[in-house]
Write a protein that holds these residues in place. Sequence first.
Motif, PDB file in Angstrom:
ATOM      1  N   VAL A  38       0.813  -1.203   0.000  1.00  0.00           N
ATOM      2  CA  VAL A  38       0.000   0.000   0.000  1.00  0.00           C
ATOM      3  C   VAL A  38       0.854   1.263   0.000  1.00  0.00           C
ATOM      4  O   VAL A  38       0.439   2.314  -0.497  1.00  0.00           O
ATOM      5  N   PHE A  39       2.079   1.183   0.535  1.00  0.00           N
ATOM      6  CA  PHE A  39       2.941   2.355   0.627  1.00  0.00           C
ATOM      7  C   PHE A  39       3.892   2.477  -0.559  1.00  0.00           C
ATOM      8  O   PHE A  39       4.640   3.452  -0.629  1.00  0.00           O
ATOM      9  N   ARG A  40       3.872   1.518  -1.451  1.00  0.00           N
ATOM     10  CA  ARG A  40       4.817   1.516  -2.560  1.00  0.00           C
ATOM     11  C   ARG A  40       4.549   2.688  -3.496  1.00  0.00           C
ATOM     12  O   ARG A  40       3.424   2.957  -3.896  1.00  0.00           O
ATOM     13  N   GLY A  41       5.607   3.375  -3.843  1.00  0.00           N
ATOM     14  CA  GLY A  41       5.482   4.534  -4.717  1.00  0.00           C
ATOM     15  C   GLY A  41       5.206   5.828  -3.977  1.00  0.00           C
ATOM     16  O   GLY A  41       5.255   6.898  -4.576  1.00  0.00           O
ATOM     17  N   VAL A  42       4.908   5.733  -2.667  1.00  0.00           N
ATOM     18  CA  VAL A  42       4.630   6.927  -1.875  1.00  0.00           C
ATOM     19  C   VAL A  42       5.767   7.213  -0.911  1.00  0.00           C
ATOM     20  O   VAL A  42       6.180   8.368  -0.741  1.00  0.00           O
ATOM     21  N   LEU A  43       6.286   6.164  -0.269  1.00  0.00           N
ATOM     22  CA  LEU A  43       7.363   6.302   0.698  1.00  0.00           C
ATOM     23  C   LEU A  43       8.517   5.373   0.347  1.00  0.00           C
ATOM     24  O   LEU A  43       8.292   4.298  -0.234  1.00  0.00           O
ATOM     25  N   PRO A  44       9.747   5.721   0.687  1.00  0.00           N
ATOM     26  CA  PRO A  44      10.869   4.808   0.485  1.00  0.00           C
ATOM     27  C   PRO A  44      10.748   3.599   1.413  1.00  0.00           C
ATOM     28  O   PRO A  44      10.209   3.699   2.526  1.00  0.00           O
ATOM     29  N   TRP A  45      11.275   2.472   0.983  1.00  0.00           N
ATOM     30  CA  TRP A  45      11.086   1.224   1.719  1.00  0.00           C
ATOM     31  C   TRP A  45      11.711   1.271   3.111  1.00  0.00           C
ATOM     32  O   TRP A  45      11.207   0.640   4.046  1.00  0.00           O
ATOM     33  N   TRP A  46      12.794   2.035   3.294  1.00  0.00           N
ATOM     34  CA  TRP A  46      13.512   2.020   4.563  1.00  0.00           C
ATOM     35  C   TRP A  46      12.824   2.820   5.660  1.00  0.00           C
ATOM     36  O   TRP A  46      13.121   2.650   6.853  1.00  0.00           O
TER      37      TRP A  46
END
Length: 489
Positions: A143-151
């Motif tokens: 759900v957070f992909r493309g909005v926030l960095p993975w780390w």
Amino acid sequence: MSASQAFAARAPYRGSGAALRGHPLLRVSNLSAALSVVLVLLQLRGGTVGEVAALLAVPVSAAAVFAADRRYLPTVLLLALPSLGTLSGRDAHGLVSTATAPFVFPEATTFVALAGVELTAPLAILAAAFARVVLELLRGGRVFRGVLPWWLLPLFLVSFLPVLAGGLQGQALGYNRWSQGPRAMLAVAGFLWGIVVVRRAGPEGVARLTRQLTAVVSLAALLLMVRFLHGMMVFLAVGFIGGVLPGLVARRRFLEAGLCALSVAVAALSMTLTTFAEVVLAIGCVVLAAPGFRAAGRMLVRAGVFAACVMSGLLIWAVMQMQGKTALEMVTRDEGLMAYAVFKLMGDRGPLWLAAVEQITGGPYLVVPAGRPLRPQSFDYGGLVYTWEFGAHNTVLELVRNVGVVGGVAALVLMGFAITAAVRLLLSTPSSALRGLAAGFLGVAIVGITTGNFPVYDVGFFLWAVGGMLAGARLYATREALETAGGAA
């Protein structure tokens, strides 16, 4: 747009939650909103009826938040009002005094307490939103992909562990506000919950969500005008009202625009420098970001937001250099805006900032006992040292002194992403409604971080939740632009 953002835009997240969506209580959003109105009105009566109504509001608000459905936003806001947005017998911080307020909640609380913390709707909202965020991370965090960095997500979750330990330590030491550390992190986590809400709404739901948020701001203007809205919710509402006002005028929605203008005028009767700065910054951002200003306006917005952030830090530094005799000479009781501003900085904010800095630099730094009272020296009353528990009146200082360096850095990074996303949306969206919401968010966030505590109090959850919704809306707005240009698959 990066490759991950393009992928996320082409594959909008839906998530499950069918069990909650099928619950009879939440199946129709209008039903849950009507139920919340009844519970709020019952709390006006006070006594046993009010306490039972406040207790019933806890599971309803928790279920509505955990569903992460935009349709239940009015329900969540209404159930939070008795504790966060209205005056009660124990609230001495409203902008309108209890004696003149027509709506006063005798007790905006319940009779149930866990480890000394009262079980209220705002606490249930914070816990349910964080639980939903953790659930999405356990599902892979798509759900957070493309909005926030993975780390960023694992950093934030790991930093929560020493904050929780510090809260328990504060409880063991007997501090009254020991839960403030964990609650501050939960409030900032509202940004992540807002992303979940907008991703579940999908690209076709962004327009509905935008209209809904604008309607909520108009409702807040009405409540403010009839003096139902008080307390920290005023600091949250006034900036957004100023942000959406130019867009309402541009779209010729004069009824709502007039309502917003009147509410600001009513608030001006008791307006503080904080709310005044919020309105000015919000209106300035939305006007300068309008298409008519083009590149010059966009440059001014970027420079203005950056300058506001830098000036916030310089202001704190400058005030902390003026100690002792210098501060005593500068603090006056003369009338006038400038004298009042100097008094607020030197006689009010300055001592609290100095006490917070001394507390932070004195350690500990990793696991910090949350809820420690400040011991400021009053520069305007003969140098009296007194005990103050209500906060440092600066979000950065209030955050770090309650959660430690690790938790503070993680939360501030998340706030930075929220502000950056709002600026980018403000400068890129063709929607005047989204520009207004983004400008309102920036006005409240920047001013609140500088001179207030509320961005990391329970009410701050709603501020960062709107920031998360704006960050997700920017993703879908970019997708719509690509489809219009024929560049999306």
